[in-house]
Design a protein around this motif. Structure first.
Motif, PDB file in Angstrom:
ATOM      1  N   THR A 132      -7.042  -7.107   5.810  1.00  0.00           N
ATOM      2  CA  THR A 132      -7.684  -5.900   6.348  1.00  0.00           C
ATOM      3  C   THR A 132      -6.692  -4.908   6.923  1.00  0.00           C
ATOM      4  O   THR A 132      -7.091  -3.917   7.529  1.00  0.00           O
ATOM      5  CB  THR A 132      -8.685  -6.260   7.459  1.00  0.00           C
ATOM      6  OG1 THR A 132      -7.964  -6.915   8.528  1.00  0.00           O
ATOM      7  CG2 THR A 132      -9.774  -7.187   6.947  1.00  0.00           C
ATOM      8  N   ARG A 133      -5.407  -5.161   6.780  1.00  0.00           N
ATOM      9  CA  ARG A 133      -4.372  -4.288   7.345  1.00  0.00           C
ATOM     10  C   ARG A 133      -4.628  -4.037   8.836  1.00  0.00           C
ATOM     11  O   ARG A 133      -4.651  -2.891   9.311  1.00  0.00           O
ATOM     12  CB  ARG A 133      -4.261  -2.972   6.558  1.00  0.00           C
ATOM     13  CG  ARG A 133      -3.993  -3.226   5.070  1.00  0.00           C
ATOM     14  CD  ARG A 133      -3.803  -1.961   4.283  1.00  0.00           C
ATOM     15  NE  ARG A 133      -2.637  -1.241   4.738  1.00  0.00           N
ATOM     16  CZ  ARG A 133      -2.494   0.073   4.682  1.00  0.00           C
ATOM     17  NH1 ARG A 133      -3.451   0.817   4.177  1.00  0.00           N
ATOM     18  NH2 ARG A 133      -1.416   0.634   5.115  1.00  0.00           N
ATOM     19  N   THR A 174     -11.243   4.729   8.618  1.00  0.00           N
ATOM     20  CA  THR A 174     -10.883   3.619   9.502  1.00  0.00           C
ATOM     21  C   THR A 174      -9.380   3.513   9.683  1.00  0.00           C
ATOM     22  O   THR A 174      -8.628   3.571   8.697  1.00  0.00           O
ATOM     23  CB  THR A 174     -11.425   2.268   8.999  1.00  0.00           C
ATOM     24  OG1 THR A 174     -10.997   1.229   9.883  1.00  0.00           O
ATOM     25  CG2 THR A 174     -10.923   1.946   7.597  1.00  0.00           C
ATOM     26  N   HIS A 175      -8.951   3.395  10.923  1.00  0.00           N
ATOM     27  CA  HIS A 175      -7.548   3.117  11.184  1.00  0.00           C
ATOM     28  C   HIS A 175      -7.263   1.631  11.088  1.00  0.00           C
ATOM     29  O   HIS A 175      -6.219   1.227  10.586  1.00  0.00           O
ATOM     30  CB  HIS A 175      -7.140   3.635  12.563  1.00  0.00           C
ATOM     31  CG  HIS A 175      -5.727   3.284  12.938  1.00  0.00           C
ATOM     32  ND1 HIS A 175      -5.415   2.182  13.704  1.00  0.00           N
ATOM     33  CD2 HIS A 175      -4.546   3.871  12.636  1.00  0.00           C
ATOM     34  CE1 HIS A 175      -4.089   2.126  13.858  1.00  0.00           C
ATOM     35  NE2 HIS A 175      -3.553   3.128  13.224  1.00  0.00           N
ATOM     36  N   HIS A 176      -8.177   0.789  11.562  1.00  0.00           N
ATOM     37  CA  HIS A 176      -7.885  -0.652  11.487  1.00  0.00           C
ATOM     38  C   HIS A 176      -9.120  -1.554  11.481  1.00  0.00           C
ATOM     39  O   HIS A 176      -8.990  -2.753  11.703  1.00  0.00           O
ATOM     40  CB  HIS A 176      -6.933  -1.063  12.617  1.00  0.00           C
ATOM     41  CG  HIS A 176      -7.466  -0.826  14.003  1.00  0.00           C
ATOM     42  ND1 HIS A 176      -7.223   0.324  14.693  1.00  0.00           N
ATOM     43  CD2 HIS A 176      -8.199  -1.606  14.823  1.00  0.00           C
ATOM     44  CE1 HIS A 176      -7.792   0.241  15.893  1.00  0.00           C
ATOM     45  NE2 HIS A 176      -8.393  -0.919  15.993  1.00  0.00           N
ATOM     46  N   GLY A 211      -8.425   0.072   2.815  1.00  0.00           N
ATOM     47  CA  GLY A 211      -8.029  -0.480   1.525  1.00  0.00           C
ATOM     48  C   GLY A 211      -6.529  -0.466   1.331  1.00  0.00           C
ATOM     49  O   GLY A 211      -5.775  -0.041   2.214  1.00  0.00           O
ATOM     50  N   PRO A 212      -6.071  -0.928   0.164  1.00  0.00           N
ATOM     51  CA  PRO A 212      -4.631  -0.866  -0.120  1.00  0.00           C
ATOM     52  C   PRO A 212      -4.166   0.591  -0.080  1.00  0.00           C
ATOM     53  O   PRO A 212      -4.896   1.480  -0.499  1.00  0.00           O
ATOM     54  CB  PRO A 212      -4.532  -1.444  -1.542  1.00  0.00           C
ATOM     55  CG  PRO A 212      -5.779  -2.259  -1.724  1.00  0.00           C
ATOM     56  CD  PRO A 212      -6.839  -1.557  -0.922  1.00  0.00           C
ATOM     57  N   GLY A 226      -6.248   2.249   7.551  1.00  0.00           N
ATOM     58  CA  GLY A 226      -6.452   0.863   7.160  1.00  0.00           C
ATOM     59  C   GLY A 226      -7.514   0.742   6.088  1.00  0.00           C
ATOM     60  O   GLY A 226      -8.076  -0.335   5.907  1.00  0.00           O
ATOM     61  N   LEU A 265      -2.058  -6.139   0.775  1.00  0.00           N
ATOM     62  CA  LEU A 265      -2.411  -5.602   2.089  1.00  0.00           C
ATOM     63  C   LEU A 265      -3.629  -4.695   1.946  1.00  0.00           C
ATOM     64  O   LEU A 265      -3.578  -3.692   1.240  1.00  0.00           O
ATOM     65  CB  LEU A 265      -1.237  -4.810   2.659  1.00  0.00           C
ATOM     66  CG  LEU A 265      -0.033  -5.650   3.087  1.00  0.00           C
ATOM     67  CD1 LEU A 265       1.249  -4.836   3.084  1.00  0.00           C
ATOM     68  CD2 LEU A 265      -0.269  -6.226   4.476  1.00  0.00           C
ATOM     69  N   GLY A 266      -4.710  -5.053   2.600  1.00  0.00           N
ATOM     70  CA  GLY A 266      -5.919  -4.242   2.525  1.00  0.00           C
ATOM     71  C   GLY A 266      -6.841  -4.593   1.377  1.00  0.00           C
ATOM     72  O   GLY A 266      -7.823  -3.902   1.144  1.00  0.00           O
ATOM     73  N   SER A 267      -6.554  -5.681   0.660  1.00  0.00           N
ATOM     74  CA  SER A 267      -7.381  -6.011  -0.508  1.00  0.00           C
ATOM     75  C   SER A 267      -8.705  -6.662  -0.123  1.00  0.00           C
ATOM     76  O   SER A 267      -9.594  -6.809  -0.961  1.00  0.00           O
ATOM     77  CB  SER A 267      -6.597  -6.903  -1.472  1.00  0.00           C
ATOM     78  OG  SER A 267      -6.140  -8.072  -0.826  1.00  0.00           O
ATOM     79  N   GLU A 268      -8.864  -7.067   1.122  1.00  0.00           N
ATOM     80  CA  GLU A 268     -10.153  -7.524   1.663  1.00  0.00           C
ATOM     81  C   GLU A 268     -10.840  -8.592   0.812  1.00  0.00           C
ATOM     82  O   GLU A 268     -12.066  -8.586   0.664  1.00  0.00           O
ATOM     83  CB  GLU A 268     -11.078  -6.311   1.881  1.00  0.00           C
ATOM     84  CG  GLU A 268     -10.474  -5.294   2.863  1.00  0.00           C
ATOM     85  CD  GLU A 268     -11.487  -4.253   3.381  1.00  0.00           C
ATOM     86  OE1 GLU A 268     -12.688  -4.540   3.335  1.00  0.00           O
ATOM     87  OE2 GLU A 268     -11.038  -3.188   3.857  1.00  0.00           O
ATOM     88  N   ARG A 282       0.912  -1.885  12.675  1.00  0.00           N
ATOM     89  CA  ARG A 282       0.034  -2.488  11.682  1.00  0.00           C
ATOM     90  C   ARG A 282       0.672  -3.757  11.136  1.00  0.00           C
ATOM     91  O   ARG A 282       1.891  -3.841  11.030  1.00  0.00           O
ATOM     92  CB  ARG A 282      -0.180  -1.460  10.562  1.00  0.00           C
ATOM     93  CG  ARG A 282      -1.301  -1.736   9.617  1.00  0.00           C
ATOM     94  CD  ARG A 282      -1.429  -0.627   8.587  1.00  0.00           C
ATOM     95  NE  ARG A 282      -1.952   0.619   9.128  1.00  0.00           N
ATOM     96  CZ  ARG A 282      -3.210   0.800   9.525  1.00  0.00           C
ATOM     97  NH1 ARG A 282      -4.082  -0.179   9.396  1.00  0.00           N
ATOM     98  NH2 ARG A 282      -3.596   1.940  10.030  1.00  0.00           N
ATOM     99  N   ALA A 289     -11.010  -1.747   8.723  1.00  0.00           N
ATOM    100  CA  ALA A 289     -11.178  -2.038   7.299  1.00  0.00           C
ATOM    101  C   ALA A 289     -12.406  -1.340   6.716  1.00  0.00           C
ATOM    102  O   ALA A 289     -13.100  -0.579   7.413  1.00  0.00           O
ATOM    103  CB  ALA A 289     -11.215  -3.539   7.033  1.00  0.00           C
ATOM    104  N   VAL A 290     -12.664  -1.590   5.441  1.00  0.00           N
ATOM    105  CA  VAL A 290     -13.732  -0.896   4.709  1.00  0.00           C
ATOM    106  C   VAL A 290     -14.985  -1.754   4.617  1.00  0.00           C
ATOM    107  O   VAL A 290     -16.068  -1.310   4.981  1.00  0.00           O
ATOM    108  CB  VAL A 290     -13.248  -0.503   3.290  1.00  0.00           C
ATOM    109  CG1 VAL A 290     -14.383   0.108   2.478  1.00  0.00           C
ATOM    110  CG2 VAL A 290     -12.074   0.469   3.377  1.00  0.00           C
ATOM    111  N   LEU A 293     -14.951  -2.906  -0.874  1.00  0.00           N
ATOM    112  CA  LEU A 293     -13.969  -1.933  -1.394  1.00  0.00           C
ATOM    113  C   LEU A 293     -14.461  -1.196  -2.644  1.00  0.00           C
ATOM    114  O   LEU A 293     -14.171  -0.026  -2.833  1.00  0.00           O
ATOM    115  CB  LEU A 293     -12.623  -2.584  -1.736  1.00  0.00           C
ATOM    116  CG  LEU A 293     -11.652  -2.896  -0.620  1.00  0.00           C
ATOM    117  CD1 LEU A 293     -10.322  -3.346  -1.232  1.00  0.00           C
ATOM    118  CD2 LEU A 293     -11.401  -1.716   0.303  1.00  0.00           C
TER     119      LEU A 293
END
Lengths: 469, 469
Positions: free
Chosen positions: A149-150, A424-426, B189-190, B187, A197-200, A161, A428-429, A467
């Motif tokens: 989720t970065r 979103t800063h942190h 997604g990738p 943050g 990173l961020g692939s959730e 981060r 996630a989506v 995502l």
């Protein structure tokens, strides 16, 4: 390891506020919003929930949802069942809870992805090392979840981060392992860890990573600085972010935020400024930091402290910080809406973004809840912008809570997008931020992400709906 | 604007060393390698080169190679013609040379991609700002090239790579514009710019970017520190990288490197240590930096200087740094092989990597050239590793130069890979590094990159052969 987790509310079941505490909380909310709250509702009981028996067969088309700490606030680990699938596998990574290898020379460690914050710190401490990543979910969330989720953590500047701490990562995809090389930096093509990173959980299951770790800070310096207004505090935060001093803490609380978090300010905005180092004393850093804050009207009546002293504003704030998610659960049980949303924007847009968000969200709270309270803090600051974090509390109508929350959330995300912030800063989506993410994401990148998904997960079983479709 | 560029050698044609200078250079190389060099060869003459007339038709299958400064050292802009294509379009971006917009509050600027280093600095200076990105190719290379190749620049720590300065980027792809949102951090997604950084012209043509810029440093402090050996200097560089002091310069030269670059050391390794700030004096930073270096045996006989003093080791080194590519062209004209290669590895692997590289490359120089000189410097340092940069000079045999170079290059890249380094820290992949890049890149990421290419450039016309087939 601690007591059992609540199956519906935040964190440990035995930390959920009791009836007396909830009644006191109701009175506070009544005072702040001017509206009646409660009475406390019956709490969900696990024994009353009926689960269908597991019926996963080898050829079942069953989506897989990787589960770390279950602390997503954006529907990232919900077992949503898309059309054409049968059942859902929630893949619990909790047994992958070890630090496997430590490289003290390069200050990094190979760590399994299911490890939670406290276990990670405990195992690193045996080597005289620390990770210092403290999201609000620190007690429960996992390394794999932070990477997926970065997540943003402890540091207000520089390594804000988790991305900064990932040296190499291993992700299992349906098409085989995806393992990035263990190097400090490389210019060979697009960074392969950038896709992880961020692939959730949509491209693979993160199983372990080489993480950059630290020596524990030996020197600390912190100060509580008061400003007559949030805008003046933001100007100081901006100059500090651009100064090259790199404070570890540079959190600016508006008066409401300070009050809610137990920091008495007498109506002022308050900046929690901190420096830490394992290498050197910080007098020169803090002296210059306070001079910068002072030039914007910041007052530090108690002067800086070495960090050994306890009981100051930073302590009060940190305690309240980790208690807040429990309070959210308790507020919900009182029939009160309570949630947070956050963003990041460039400094040139910050004032208008803040104004837009406050006016539109306060309007939505009035319209959909009749009243409500909105507070703001800056959690992370950058040379080119800031991450404002908002909390809202409002009375809910029984049975209409989800719809009320959805309306306020929609107003907030629309306001953020209109004012040039990221969705979103942190946080996630997940599923909650999808509509805004779909618009924010460069359209060709959306197609590339879909192509990546089809390449690594051709059957589409990994966390579908998160995502992307 | 300056005089005309050489069509075959480095930089401006009138900066190419004349016959007397080349003879003196030959004598130096003879002294260092113990082998006869020269005589100076005839130089290529542009008028003798015959170009076929342009014959691009609308339906021609013609690859497009974006061209910025033409300074690639890895075959990144060569007009290679793959099978099935007709002709090659070299897309010169030199007219996109403007700073379009400046946001002084957020300290960033919207800049066109074809701008060269000096023009960028000149246009930013009008706003009291600077970019401070000084690759060796600074005079000729372009912003778009830096982004496309993930160039490394001025800073030895922190913002070592152009990635850190990119706030948002716009790339034209055959399937439409790819424009990332202008936010300081997200943050969601990738990171979409992660696919643009390092794409080397294979996914689209970078046309402009919002870049983070700086106020010019007002305070500078620098010191020249001597060590009895490269290993001791490397230990000091590691501790400095892990200290949180974030020196702007932390370059360690081995004795040969120092000599070649005009820094007299009497056989010692030399660390060029520097701090700079637009915000605060740097006495505390430098004092601690010298203490760290001193603990590893570093000697600083002249003490730190404020940077106003000229003529010190850092000045000598910087002048030689920008002159070096001209010398390479001159050496080639003398029948001498001269080239560089670089990598990055974690600190725990550094000593064995350095040993492996030195022994294997010196062996290759002996075997294929009969003699040769290999020197090393650390260009960038990280908490978890370093970027060693190697230069080799060796006598060549007329007609066999390319093959000799290929053998030495192969030995170097094989040694780096065997010892756990990346094939490139900042020279990019191009065509030259392809075999090693293909092995270093996670296999599933290679497939994703190919899918991204098919999504954005389905006809495969963008720089084919670079990064992937």
């Amino acid at each position: 390891v601690g007591s059992a987790l609540s199956f519906w509310a935040w964190g440990r079941a035995d930390r959920f506020p009791d009836l007396a505490a909830r009644r006191a909380l109701a009175e506070q909310v009544e005072f702040l919003t001017g509206r009646a709250v409660g009475p406390p509702r019956d709490l969900p009981v696990a024994e009353k929930v009926r689960l269908p028996p597991p019926r996963l067969a080898e050829k079942a088309r069953a989506p897989v949802v990787p589960f770390g700490g279950g602390t997503s606030v954006v529907g990232g680990v919900e077992p949503a069942l898309p059309a054409g699938f049968n059942g859902v596998v929630s893949l619990d990574l909790g047994r992958l809870d070890r630090v496997l290898e430590v490289d003290e020379v390069s200050r990094c460690a190979r760590v399994q992805a299911g490890i939670r914050g406290p276990a990670l710190e405990e195992q690193l401490a045996a080597h005289g090392l620390t990770f210092r990543h403290y999201p609000q979910s620190f007690e429960f969330s996992t390394l794999g979840g932070w990477i997926a989720t970065r997540a943003a953590g402890h540091f207000a500047t520089l390594a804000t981060r988790i991305d900064h701490q990932v040296q190499a990562v291993r992700m299992l995809t349906p098409r085989g392992p995806y393992e990035t090389p263990r190097v400090p930096s490389s210019g060979a093509g697009p960074a392969p860890q950038g896709l992880v990173l961020g692939s959730e959980g949509t491209l693979g299951v993160i199983t372990e990573a080489w993480m950059r770790v630290l020596r524990p800070p030996r020197w600390r310096s912190r100060a509580t600085v008061f400003f007559d207004g949030f805008a003046a505090g933001a100007h100081a935060a901006r100059e500090l972010a651009q100064s090259g001093l790199f404070p570890s803490n540079c959190r600016l609380l508006d008066p409401g935020e300070a009050l809610v978090h137990g920091v008495a300010t007498g109506g002022a905005a308050v900046l929690l400024l901190g420096f830490e180092s394992a290498d050197h004393p910080l007098d020169a850093w803090m002296a210059r930091g306070l001079a910068v804050a002072g030039a914007h009207g910041g007052r530090c009546p108690d002067g800086p402290s070495s960090g050994e002293r306890t009981g100051d504003a930073a302590d009060a704030w940190r305690d309240a910080f980790f208690r807040a998610p429990y309070l959210q659960s308790a507020l919900v049980s009182l029939g009160v809406l309570a949630d947070t949303f956050e963003t990041a924007c460039t400094w040139d847009r910050f004032e208008s973004l803040h104004e837009t968000v406050v006016s539109r969200v306060e309007e939505a709270l009035r319209l959909h809840c009749g009243a409500g309270l909105l507070t703001c803090r800056l959690t992370h600051v950058y040379p080119d912008g800031a991450a404002p974090y908002y909390t809202f509390v409002a009375p809910a109508r029984a049975g209409a809570e989800i719809e009320q929350w959805r309306e306020v959330k929609r107003a907030a995300a629309d306001a953020v997008a209109a004012a040039g912030g990221t969705v979103t800063h942190h946080h996630a989506v997940g599923r909650v931020h999808r509509p805004w993410y779909d618009r924010e994401r460069p359209e060709p990148f959306g197609r590339v992400l879909r192509a990546a998904k089809e390449t690594l997960d051709p059957a589409g079983v990994l966390n579908p709906g998160v995502l992307m479709e």
